[in-house]
Design a protein around this motif. Structure first.
Motif, PDB file in Angstrom:
ATOM      1  N   GLU A  35       0.822  -1.212   0.000  1.00  0.00           N
ATOM      2  CA  GLU A  35       0.000   0.000   0.000  1.00  0.00           C
ATOM      3  C   GLU A  35       0.853   1.259   0.000  1.00  0.00           C
ATOM      4  O   GLU A  35       0.557   2.219  -0.716  1.00  0.00           O
ATOM      5  CB  GLU A  35      -0.935  -0.007   1.201  1.00  0.00           C
ATOM      6  N   GLN A  96      -4.674  -2.777  -4.110  1.00  0.00           N
ATOM      7  CA  GLN A  96      -6.066  -2.624  -4.525  1.00  0.00           C
ATOM      8  C   GLN A  96      -6.950  -3.697  -3.903  1.00  0.00           C
ATOM      9  O   GLN A  96      -8.079  -3.428  -3.487  1.00  0.00           O
ATOM     10  CB  GLN A  96      -6.184  -2.672  -6.048  1.00  0.00           C
ATOM     11  N   GLN A  99      -7.587  -2.768  -0.360  1.00  0.00           N
ATOM     12  CA  GLN A  99      -8.558  -1.678  -0.300  1.00  0.00           C
ATOM     13  C   GLN A  99      -9.962  -2.195  -0.586  1.00  0.00           C
ATOM     14  O   GLN A  99     -10.929  -1.778   0.037  1.00  0.00           O
ATOM     15  CB  GLN A  99      -8.184  -0.569  -1.292  1.00  0.00           C
ATOM     16  N   ARG A 102     -11.274  -3.820   2.506  1.00  0.00           N
ATOM     17  CA  ARG A 102     -11.700  -2.799   3.469  1.00  0.00           C
ATOM     18  C   ARG A 102     -13.029  -2.181   3.047  1.00  0.00           C
ATOM     19  O   ARG A 102     -13.907  -1.939   3.875  1.00  0.00           O
ATOM     20  CB  ARG A 102     -10.629  -1.718   3.601  1.00  0.00           C
ATOM     21  N   ASP A 103     -13.177  -1.922   1.742  1.00  0.00           N
ATOM     22  CA  ASP A 103     -14.420  -1.348   1.242  1.00  0.00           C
ATOM     23  C   ASP A 103     -15.595  -2.294   1.472  1.00  0.00           C
ATOM     24  O   ASP A 103     -16.702  -1.852   1.790  1.00  0.00           O
ATOM     25  CB  ASP A 103     -14.297  -1.014  -0.250  1.00  0.00           C
TER      26      ASP A 103
END
Length: 177
Positions: A35, A96, A99, A102-103
């Motif tokens: 990240e 990605q 992320q 997490r989304d």
């Protein structure tokens, strides 16, 4: 005769230790690094550094070819940029993916919060409806006042009517029953 031993099915086999052990790594550390790397590659600073590096490389090998350390400098530059891209792409994809996970967690939390809020709103709507029904059955101050006024007017009428009937007519005594 040599007797062959059959493996027993009720006894677990001895586990063999592999000759080569798999390397152990902390996926969280690699993910954090990916990240950070992806964030850095998406900055103007990185683009500026890469542009300066390529410019210095090209100018050095173009203006001073006799001092170059590589006889095929532009091929080596292409190889280095390809190597950098081959490591950058998976690291960016890993960032990605993290992320995206997490989304998904945030979206699930939002969905649960929305479901709770929806249930709360339905409960409050039912409560307001029941209060409206209860208030509809309760006498208001204006209603009580109007009823008292009408009762008072009725009592006044009865009192006036009673006064008329209680007065003696032309000197006679009231009749008793």
């Amino acid at each position: 005769m040599a007797e062959t031993r059959r493996p027993r099915l009720d006894v677990p086999r001895e586990s063999r230790r592999p000759l080569l052990r798999r390397p152990s790594y902390d996926s969280e550390t690699i993910g954090v690094f990916a990240e950070q790397f992806a964030r850095f590659m998406g900055t103007a600073k990185f683009l500026l550094y890469m542009t300066l590096f390529v410019l210095v490389w090209v100018l050095w090998n173009w203006l001073a070819p006799d001092q170059a350390w590589d006889p095929y400098p532009f091929i080596f530059l292409t190889l280095m940029l390809s190597l950098q891209a081959s490591y950058a792409a998976p690291l960016i994809l890993l960032a990605q993916n993290r992320q995206e996970m997490r989304d998904k967690v945030i979206a699930e939390q939002d969905r649960q919060a929305n479901a709770r809020a929806h249930a709360d709103m339905e409960f409050l709507a039912r409560e307001v409806a029941s209060l409206r029904m209860a208030v509809g059955e309760v006498a208001t101050r204006d209603f009580v006042r109007s009823e008292l006024r009408s009762l008072l007017a009725e009592l006044d009428e009865r009192a006036a009517h009673a006064d008329e009937t209680d007065q003696p007519e032309s000197g006679g005594s009231p009749a008793t029953t």
